[in-house]
Scaffold this motif. Sequence first.
Motif, short mmCIF file in Angstrom:
data_model
loop_
_atom_site.label_atom_id
_atom_site.label_comp_id
_atom_site.label_asym_id
_atom_site.label_seq_id
_atom_site.Cartn_x
_atom_site.Cartn_y
_atom_site.Cartn_z
N ARG A 62 0.83 -1.20 0.00
CA ARG A 62 0.00 0.00 0.00
C ARG A 62 0.87 1.25 0.00
N PHE A 63 1.90 1.25 0.84
CA PHE A 63 2.81 2.41 0.89
C PHE A 63 3.52 2.60 -0.45
N PHE A 101 4.97 12.45 0.07
CA PHE A 101 3.64 12.39 -0.53
C PHE A 101 2.89 11.16 -0.01
N ALA A 102 3.55 10.01 -0.03
CA ALA A 102 2.91 8.75 0.39
C ALA A 102 2.46 8.83 1.85
N VAL A 103 3.32 9.34 2.72
CA VAL A 103 2.96 9.46 4.14
C VAL A 103 1.77 10.39 4.30
N GLN A 104 1.82 11.55 3.65
CA GLN A 104 0.71 12.51 3.77
C GLN A 104 -0.59 11.93 3.23
N LEU A 105 -0.52 11.27 2.09
CA LEU A 105 -1.73 10.68 1.51
C LEU A 105 -2.33 9.63 2.44
N LEU A 106 -1.51 8.73 2.93
CA LEU A 106 -2.02 7.62 3.74
C LEU A 106 -2.53 8.06 5.10
N MET A 131 8.99 5.05 7.93
CA MET A 131 8.73 6.28 7.17
C MET A 131 8.44 7.47 8.10
N LEU A 132 8.64 7.29 9.39
CA LEU A 132 8.41 8.38 10.36
C LEU A 132 9.16 9.66 9.99
N LYS A 133 10.37 9.54 9.47
CA LYS A 133 11.19 10.72 9.18
C LYS A 133 10.60 11.57 8.05
N TYR A 134 9.61 11.04 7.33
CA TYR A 134 8.99 11.78 6.23
C TYR A 134 7.68 12.45 6.65
N TYR A 135 7.34 12.34 7.91
CA TYR A 135 6.10 12.94 8.43
C TYR A 135 6.33 14.42 8.70
#
Length: 136
Positions: A62-63, A101-106, A131-135
């Motif tokens: 999904r990610f 983008f993926a983190v924000q979308l999900l 993926m915490l570092k991309y939040y």
Amino acid sequence: MDKLIHTLTRKYKTNCPFTIAEHLGIHIRYADLGEHTRGIYYSKLRRRFIVINSRLNSHWQRFICAHELAHDRLHRGLNRFFLDEYSLSNANKYERQANEFAVQLLLKSTVIRPGETLEQFFRKNYVPVEMLKYYR
């Protein structure tokens, strides 16, 4: 990026990357991509494809779908392999943007509860904690 995600989720009434990709006419395929490749985005003869490593669990798939969807929306026409080989451009910049983008979308349709850690928030929403570092 925020406006794009807002537009996509409002238009398609979901933050599911598989559903959004389907509405956009992007074909999703699964293949064994080996140990080191999680996904690929490419277009051929005006058809767009996301290939997801079939070895990954459903949360990672999904990610990766969301990540590759970002390449379609943000970086269409760029070829990472070409950038790595023949360009002075930093392909990592595009990978970072796709991860953000993926983190924000999900995480679009949910909020952190009082007392909830970011790790718990990610796990609750089936986003890999790596993926915490991309939040933002």
